[in-house]
Enzyme design. Sequence first.
Site, PDB file in Angstrom:
ATOM      1  N   ASP A 185       0.865  -1.175   0.000  1.00 45.18           N
ATOM      2  CA  ASP A 185       0.000   0.000   0.000  1.00 45.18           C
ATOM      3  C   ASP A 185       0.904   1.228   0.000  1.00 45.18           C
ATOM      4  O   ASP A 185       1.759   1.360   0.860  1.00 45.18           O
ATOM      5  CB  ASP A 185      -0.881  -0.010   1.260  1.00 45.18           C
ATOM      6  N   GLU A 269      -2.039  -1.576  -5.302  1.00 44.29           N
ATOM      7  CA  GLU A 269      -3.309  -0.983  -5.661  1.00 44.29           C
ATOM      8  C   GLU A 269      -3.075  -0.159  -6.905  1.00 44.29           C
ATOM      9  O   GLU A 269      -2.211   0.711  -6.910  1.00 44.29           O
ATOM     10  CB  GLU A 269      -3.794  -0.103  -4.524  1.00 44.29           C
ATOM     11  N   ASP A 351      -2.182   1.396   7.327  1.00 43.02           N
ATOM     12  CA  ASP A 351      -1.518   1.088   6.055  1.00 43.02           C
ATOM     13  C   ASP A 351      -1.251  -0.403   5.881  1.00 43.02           C
ATOM     14  O   ASP A 351      -1.379  -0.946   4.788  1.00 43.02           O
ATOM     15  CB  ASP A 351      -0.201   1.865   5.950  1.00 43.02           C
TER      16      ASP A 351
END
Length: 390
Positions: A185, A269, A351
């Site tokens: 992330d 992502e 996170d």
Amino acid sequence: MIVQKAFKYRFFPTDAQAAQLAWTFGCARFVYNQALNYRSQAWQKQNKSIGYHDTALKLTGWKQEPEKAFLSEVSSVVLQQSLRNLDTAFTNFFKKRAQYPKFKSRRHRQSARYATNAFSFRDGLITLAKQSEPLDIVWSRPLPDDAKILNLTISRDTSGRYFVSILVETDVKALKKTKSEVGIDVGIKTLAATSEGEKIENPRPLVKCEKRLRILQRRLSRKVKESNNRKKARYRVARLHAKISDVRRNTHQQFTTKIIRENQAIFVEGLNVAGMLKHPNLAKHIGDAAFAEIFRELEYKARWYGRTYLPLERFFPSSKMCSSCGHLLEEMSLSIREWDCPACGAHHDRDINAAINIKKAGQYLLKLQKTTGSDARKVTPTRDERRRSA
Ligand SMILES: [Zn+2]
């Protein structure tokens, strides 16, 4: 696997070389700007698209004009490369990967590209066209033994340092397979967090430099225009900028190398970075955190070393979902760094929880790809997302 790799070294030019390079940079910039102007005009006035070959013909014409005769004094290969760079800039623009090409300024980084017929490489010495002596290069790491040089880019940054970036073709061996997989992330506060609980913060020297940079920039803005003090202040700012980008580049490289070495599959992502860069407010932070650069490095290193790199194409609520039980929160403000799941009570670091969700989604998609043989990257949109996009 044969890949292209760039090796960048610092070098120290003699006075004669520095003068010759300044002249070369100037001409390369001049040709780039002239051709950009020519292409823009043709497009605006006649709706005509001009390609590399038209600009190359134009260049031949310019060289014959008495007031542009200076163009004949530098390597013609370098000038043609300048036109090719412009052509690439246009291609990137048309494919929506970049903004419309901008005019080059003498105040920014200067560069010139040399194709193989514009330099010689003998006994480890590089000599540029129109120069008599080889470059004094600091060989901070060796070129691979099998390296075949494709081209050189010579540059001078705004703090006056000279670099040669050597693009080579070399054979890269895939790394030994491993079973580990990882979700990553990336964020504004924390540069990157992994599903395995690691966090990469912006390194401390960087934070310190940035504070100093703000002070220097404030001082610069107070200096009288065109004064010597302003020149000095601008130089100090430029030198610090150079240092900051060095630290940042090293941090990224170390992080991405480690991730690739330790994992067989890497899930991230899939942020729409190009789209996000259009938002002026977000852009500053995102430009700073340089997600795009981390993703770019992960992607090419994965390709080189036989790893799987899978960006999830759709945004899915990785931050708002509990990675232990799947409970979805309604809201989660950016300021919340840690939270407890109201459903199962698990305690989460914001996170790392997101990274675990990314890993799970990535593993699911990878399995799907393997069983169906398709290039499925889409997570079925959740109710929440459908609402948002409506
Ligand atoms: Zn939970």
